[in-house]
Design a protein around this motif. Sequence first.
Motif, PDB file in Angstrom:
ATOM      1  N   LEU A  25       0.827  -1.251  -0.072  1.00 26.91           N
ATOM      2  CA  LEU A  25      -0.257  -0.090   0.049  1.00 26.91           C
ATOM      3  C   LEU A  25       0.846   1.263  -0.094  1.00 26.91           C
ATOM      4  O   LEU A  25       0.372   2.394   0.017  1.00 26.91           O
ATOM      5  CB  LEU A  25      -0.846  -0.006   1.355  1.00 26.91           C
ATOM      6  CG  LEU A  25      -2.065  -0.991   0.854  1.00 26.91           C
ATOM      7  CD1 LEU A  25      -2.969  -1.145   2.286  1.00 26.91           C
ATOM      8  CD2 LEU A  25      -2.898  -0.636  -0.195  1.00 26.91           C
ATOM      9  N   GLU A  60      -7.292  -5.270   3.163  1.00 26.40           N
ATOM     10  CA  GLU A  60      -8.405  -4.377   3.092  1.00 26.40           C
ATOM     11  C   GLU A  60      -8.584  -3.316   4.176  1.00 26.40           C
ATOM     12  O   GLU A  60      -9.139  -2.340   3.930  1.00 26.40           O
ATOM     13  CB  GLU A  60      -9.635  -5.457   2.938  1.00 26.40           C
ATOM     14  CG  GLU A  60      -9.925  -6.063   1.557  1.00 26.40           C
ATOM     15  CD  GLU A  60      -9.955  -4.982   0.476  1.00 26.40           C
ATOM     16  OE1 GLU A  60     -10.853  -4.149   0.413  1.00 26.40           O
ATOM     17  OE2 GLU A  60      -9.100  -5.250  -0.483  1.00 26.40           O
ATOM     18  N   ARG A  63      -6.302  -0.748   3.436  1.00 25.41           N
ATOM     19  CA  ARG A  63      -6.927   0.439   2.286  1.00 25.41           C
ATOM     20  C   ARG A  63      -8.140   1.184   2.951  1.00 25.41           C
ATOM     21  O   ARG A  63      -8.357   2.455   2.682  1.00 25.41           O
ATOM     22  CB  ARG A  63      -7.378  -0.525   1.245  1.00 25.41           C
ATOM     23  CG  ARG A  63      -6.265  -1.175   0.467  1.00 25.41           C
ATOM     24  CD  ARG A  63      -6.792  -1.926  -0.814  1.00 25.41           C
ATOM     25  NE  ARG A  63      -5.727  -2.466  -1.529  1.00 25.41           N
ATOM     26  CZ  ARG A  63      -5.455  -3.501  -2.051  1.00 25.41           C
ATOM     27  NH1 ARG A  63      -6.345  -4.498  -1.843  1.00 25.41           N
ATOM     28  NH2 ARG A  63      -4.445  -3.884  -2.685  1.00 25.41           N
ATOM     29  N   PHE A  64      -9.042   0.270   3.950  1.00 29.89           N
ATOM     30  CA  PHE A  64     -10.284   1.187   4.288  1.00 29.89           C
ATOM     31  C   PHE A  64      -9.777   2.298   5.182  1.00 29.89           C
ATOM     32  O   PHE A  64      -9.973   3.513   4.935  1.00 29.89           O
ATOM     33  CB  PHE A  64     -11.133   0.235   5.228  1.00 29.89           C
ATOM     34  CG  PHE A  64     -12.176   1.053   5.727  1.00 29.89           C
ATOM     35  CD1 PHE A  64     -13.413   0.704   5.241  1.00 29.89           C
ATOM     36  CD2 PHE A  64     -12.056   1.453   6.900  1.00 29.89           C
ATOM     37  CE1 PHE A  64     -14.512   1.461   5.764  1.00 29.89           C
ATOM     38  CE2 PHE A  64     -12.938   2.205   7.716  1.00 29.89           C
ATOM     39  CZ  PHE A  64     -14.392   2.177   6.938  1.00 29.89           C
ATOM     40  N   ARG A  66      -6.768   4.082   4.990  1.00 34.32           N
ATOM     41  CA  ARG A  66      -6.017   4.930   4.144  1.00 34.32           C
ATOM     42  C   ARG A  66      -7.253   5.716   3.442  1.00 34.32           C
ATOM     43  O   ARG A  66      -7.047   7.098   3.384  1.00 34.32           O
ATOM     44  CB  ARG A  66      -5.128   4.319   3.430  1.00 34.32           C
ATOM     45  CG  ARG A  66      -3.959   3.533   4.007  1.00 34.32           C
ATOM     46  CD  ARG A  66      -3.147   4.534   4.910  1.00 34.32           C
ATOM     47  NE  ARG A  66      -2.324   5.352   4.131  1.00 34.32           N
ATOM     48  CZ  ARG A  66      -1.505   6.424   4.593  1.00 34.32           C
ATOM     49  NH1 ARG A  66      -1.558   6.499   5.954  1.00 34.32           N
ATOM     50  NH2 ARG A  66      -0.706   7.030   3.636  1.00 34.32           N
ATOM     51  N   SER A  67      -8.146   5.220   3.101  1.00 40.72           N
ATOM     52  CA  SER A  67      -9.228   5.761   2.159  1.00 40.72           C
ATOM     53  C   SER A  67     -10.300   6.708   3.134  1.00 40.72           C
ATOM     54  O   SER A  67     -10.465   7.791   2.659  1.00 40.72           O
ATOM     55  CB  SER A  67     -10.139   4.791   1.437  1.00 40.72           C
ATOM     56  OG  SER A  67     -11.333   5.335   0.789  1.00 40.72           O
ATOM     57  N   ALA A  68     -10.307   6.257   4.429  1.00 39.67           N
ATOM     58  CA  ALA A  68     -11.107   6.926   5.343  1.00 39.67           C
ATOM     59  C   ALA A  68     -10.360   8.206   5.782  1.00 39.67           C
ATOM     60  O   ALA A  68     -10.939   9.333   5.903  1.00 39.67           O
ATOM     61  CB  ALA A  68     -11.538   6.326   6.664  1.00 39.67           C
ATOM     62  N   GLN A  69      -9.069   7.800   5.878  1.00 37.51           N
ATOM     63  CA  GLN A  69      -8.161   9.120   6.257  1.00 37.51           C
ATOM     64  C   GLN A  69      -8.047  10.342   5.320  1.00 37.51           C
ATOM     65  O   GLN A  69      -8.214  11.418   5.520  1.00 37.51           O
ATOM     66  CB  GLN A  69      -6.624   8.715   6.464  1.00 37.51           C
ATOM     67  CG  GLN A  69      -6.522   8.298   8.035  1.00 37.51           C
ATOM     68  CD  GLN A  69      -5.169   8.075   8.188  1.00 37.51           C
ATOM     69  OE1 GLN A  69      -4.436   7.152   7.528  1.00 37.51           O
ATOM     70  NE2 GLN A  69      -4.569   8.576   9.197  1.00 37.51           N
ATOM     71  N   ALA A  70      -8.092   9.754   4.108  1.00 42.59           N
ATOM     72  CA  ALA A  70      -7.861  10.727   2.950  1.00 42.59           C
ATOM     73  C   ALA A  70      -9.364  11.451   2.565  1.00 42.59           C
ATOM     74  O   ALA A  70      -9.569  12.496   2.040  1.00 42.59           O
ATOM     75  CB  ALA A  70      -7.693   9.888   1.671  1.00 42.59           C
ATOM     76  N   SER A  71     -10.442  10.872   3.110  1.00 42.69           N
ATOM     77  CA  SER A  71     -11.752  11.552   3.364  1.00 42.69           C
ATOM     78  C   SER A  71     -11.923  12.427   4.419  1.00 42.69           C
ATOM     79  O   SER A  71     -12.946  12.997   4.428  1.00 42.69           O
ATOM     80  CB  SER A  71     -12.895  10.382   3.188  1.00 42.69           C
ATOM     81  OG  SER A  71     -12.789   9.778   2.009  1.00 42.69           O
ATOM     82  N   GLU A  85     -18.852  -1.140  10.134  1.00 42.12           N
ATOM     83  CA  GLU A  85     -18.577  -1.800   9.119  1.00 42.12           C
ATOM     84  C   GLU A  85     -18.637  -3.532   9.245  1.00 42.12           C
ATOM     85  O   GLU A  85     -19.343  -4.108   8.546  1.00 42.12           O
ATOM     86  CB  GLU A  85     -17.278  -1.447   8.616  1.00 42.12           C
ATOM     87  CG  GLU A  85     -17.208  -2.376   7.139  1.00 42.12           C
ATOM     88  CD  GLU A  85     -15.829  -2.062   6.454  1.00 42.12           C
ATOM     89  OE1 GLU A  85     -15.648  -1.997   5.298  1.00 42.12           O
ATOM     90  OE2 GLU A  85     -14.632  -2.311   7.254  1.00 42.12           O
TER      91      GLU A  85
END
Length: 148
Positions: A25, A60, A63-64, A66-71, A85
């Motif tokens: 990642l 996963e 990835r979740f 990192r995606s949540a932090q980016a959001s 979740e």
Amino acid sequence: TPLRKLPKMGLLSTELTIGKLARELGVPISTVRFYERRGLLKPEARSGSDYRLYGPRSLETLRFIRSAQASGFSLDDIAILLKFEQGRLSPCREVQDLIGARMRDLDKRLKDLRRVQAALRRSFRKCKGGERTGRCVVLSGLRSRARR
């Protein structure tokens, strides 16, 4: 302890060390360890030498995160989101509340940044205006405020 085999992961190895997981990642190993200390990520197994091993679920989850932090979600928010979740009921209202809180935080930070931006613009104009004098009025002003 004996090595517990993990399910196949397609093109990836069935067992990822912390280094391989981090490389997969593009994050530092220290980030993975930090997420573990925060309780956001757990190794799926241990090798006979007690190395942490990760599989598809860990990948996963990372990835979740990192995606949540980016959001714009905080790590505390992400811990809650991960619990949602894993639940059986749709937590839409709780997620909406978290999003609302992050938006309010962001609005405040943007207001603060606009205030700082305005102050910097004023300083820039003062500095440009006093440039011909050979004395920086901004530095003088900062020094005089620091003495107070």
